[in-house]
Design a protein around this motif. Structure first.
Motif, short mmCIF file in Angstrom:
data_model
loop_
_atom_site.label_atom_id
_atom_site.label_comp_id
_atom_site.label_asym_id
_atom_site.label_seq_id
_atom_site.Cartn_x
_atom_site.Cartn_y
_atom_site.Cartn_z
N THR A 1 0.85 -1.19 0.00
CA THR A 1 0.00 0.00 0.00
C THR A 1 0.88 1.24 0.00
OG1 THR A 1 -1.54 1.35 1.31
CG2 THR A 1 -0.29 -0.31 2.52
N GLY B 1 -14.96 3.26 0.04
CA GLY B 1 -15.38 3.89 -1.21
C GLY B 1 -16.12 5.20 -1.06
N ASP C 1 -16.35 -1.64 6.78
CA ASP C 1 -15.53 -1.37 5.61
C ASP C 1 -15.80 -2.38 4.51
OD1 ASP C 1 -13.54 -0.08 4.17
OD2 ASP C 1 -12.00 -0.35 5.69
N VAL D 1 -3.60 2.65 12.16
CA VAL D 1 -4.32 1.62 11.41
C VAL D 1 -3.33 0.51 11.09
CG1 VAL D 1 -5.63 1.11 9.31
CG2 VAL D 1 -5.87 3.34 10.42
O1 LIG Z 1 -5.33 2.18 3.41
C1 LIG Z 1 -4.72 1.12 3.38
O2 LIG Z 1 -3.86 0.87 2.53
C2 LIG Z 1 -5.03 0.05 4.42
C3 LIG Z 1 -4.30 -1.11 4.42
C4 LIG Z 1 -4.58 -2.10 5.34
C5 LIG Z 1 -5.58 -1.94 6.27
C6 LIG Z 1 -6.33 -0.77 6.28
C7 LIG Z 1 -6.07 0.22 5.36
N1 LIG Z 1 -6.81 1.38 5.32
C8 LIG Z 1 -7.89 1.66 6.17
C9 LIG Z 1 -8.52 2.95 5.72
O3 LIG Z 1 -7.90 3.76 5.12
C10 LIG Z 1 -9.90 3.29 6.02
O4 LIG Z 1 -10.14 3.00 7.37
C11 LIG Z 1 -10.94 2.61 5.14
O5 LIG Z 1 -10.51 1.35 4.75
C12 LIG Z 1 -11.41 3.44 3.98
O6 LIG Z 1 -10.67 3.26 2.81
P1 LIG Z 1 -11.20 3.77 1.38
O7 LIG Z 1 -12.19 2.78 0.84
O8 LIG Z 1 -9.99 3.88 0.54
O9 LIG Z 1 -11.84 5.12 1.61
#
Ligand SMILES: O=C(O)c1ccccc1NCC(=O)[C@H](O)[C@H](O)COP(=O)(O)O
Length: 213
Positions: A36, A162, A127, A61
């Motif tokens: 990531t 999303g 999520d 996180v």
């Molecule tokens: O963001 C990452 O790469 C990630 C990797 C592993 C575990 C959690 C991670 N992110 C969590 C978040 O950023 C948010 O809590 C949530 O998942 C919202 O993500 P998004 O769909 O991109 O808005």
């Protein structure tokens, strides 16, 4: 008012933009076993965390292999809260026993055992997760089901997955969550935020709404 969490921050000016926009929580990704662009080294997460002002909640996180490893990482980074993904309710409870930080359980919205997290977790992050249980997918899930989860569970629920400045108002209207959480929907490139998008997201998530009965 709906709380807002801006997640996946990697840079000082992005963090400052989230705080200036009025975000209630800011998230730093550290110690996840997936590729990531948002991953930070523990020392970097701690440095950004020190910059978070009073009144804004810093969230680590992570996806630690064990609750002991999660508690050790929290000790090193010193966040206000730790958000774990791909953890069972028992692991969430074991982590909560070992840290002073509040514990957020990052869960897949389609799971059917979510009530088991309500007691050990301080909040749920509802999520869309990938096959490894990670978040940050940029994918939405079934908001009607999410609404039922929010209504049924006696624990604060942050809606994630999303969300964008374009869909967050509808998401809040439909799900009525405690808060909303965004990462990729406020990025202009992997790990780099779009400050106007952050501001719009917070404004639209928190705008007063007419309640219909
Ligand atoms: O963001 C990452 O790469 C990630 C990797 C592993 C575990 C959690 C991670 N992110 C969590 C978040 O950023 C948010 O809590 C949530 O998942 C919202 O993500 P998004 O769909 O991109 O808005």
């Amino acid at each position: 008012m709906t709380r807002t969490k801006i997640c996946g921050l990697t840079r000082e000016d992005d963090l400052d933009a989230a705080v200036a926009a009025g975000a209630d929580m800011v998230g730093f990704v550290c110690g996840v076993p997936i590729e990531t662009p948002r991953e930070l080294a523990p020392d970097r997460a701690a440095t950004l965390g020190e910059r978070v002002p009073e009144g804004v909640t810093s969230v680590l996180v992570t996806m630690p292999e064990t609750p002991e490893a999660g508690a050790a990482l929290a000790e090193r980074v010193d966040p206000d809260a730790i958000q774990v993904h791909d953890y069972s309710p028992d692991e969430v409870a074991a982590l909560a026993d070992r840290t002073d930080a509040r514990v957020l359980a990052g869960v897949d919205a389609a799971d059917d055992d979510l009530e088991q997290y309500a007691n050990p977790a301080d909040a749920l992050v509802l999520d869309s997760t990938d096959e490894q249980g990670a978040g940050g997918t940029g994918e939405t899930h079934d908001w009607e089901r999410a609404r039922a989860v929010v209504a049924d569970l006696d624990v604060p629920v942050l809606l994630a997955g999303g969300l964008t400045p374009e869909n967050v108002a509808e998401a809040v209207r439909t799900v009525e969550p405690f808060g909303v959480d965004v990462s990729s929907g406020t990025e202009r490139a992997g790990g780099v935020k779009d400050h106007a998008a952050i501001q719009q997201f917070v404004e639209r998530a928190t705008a007063p709404r007419t309640v219909t009965t």
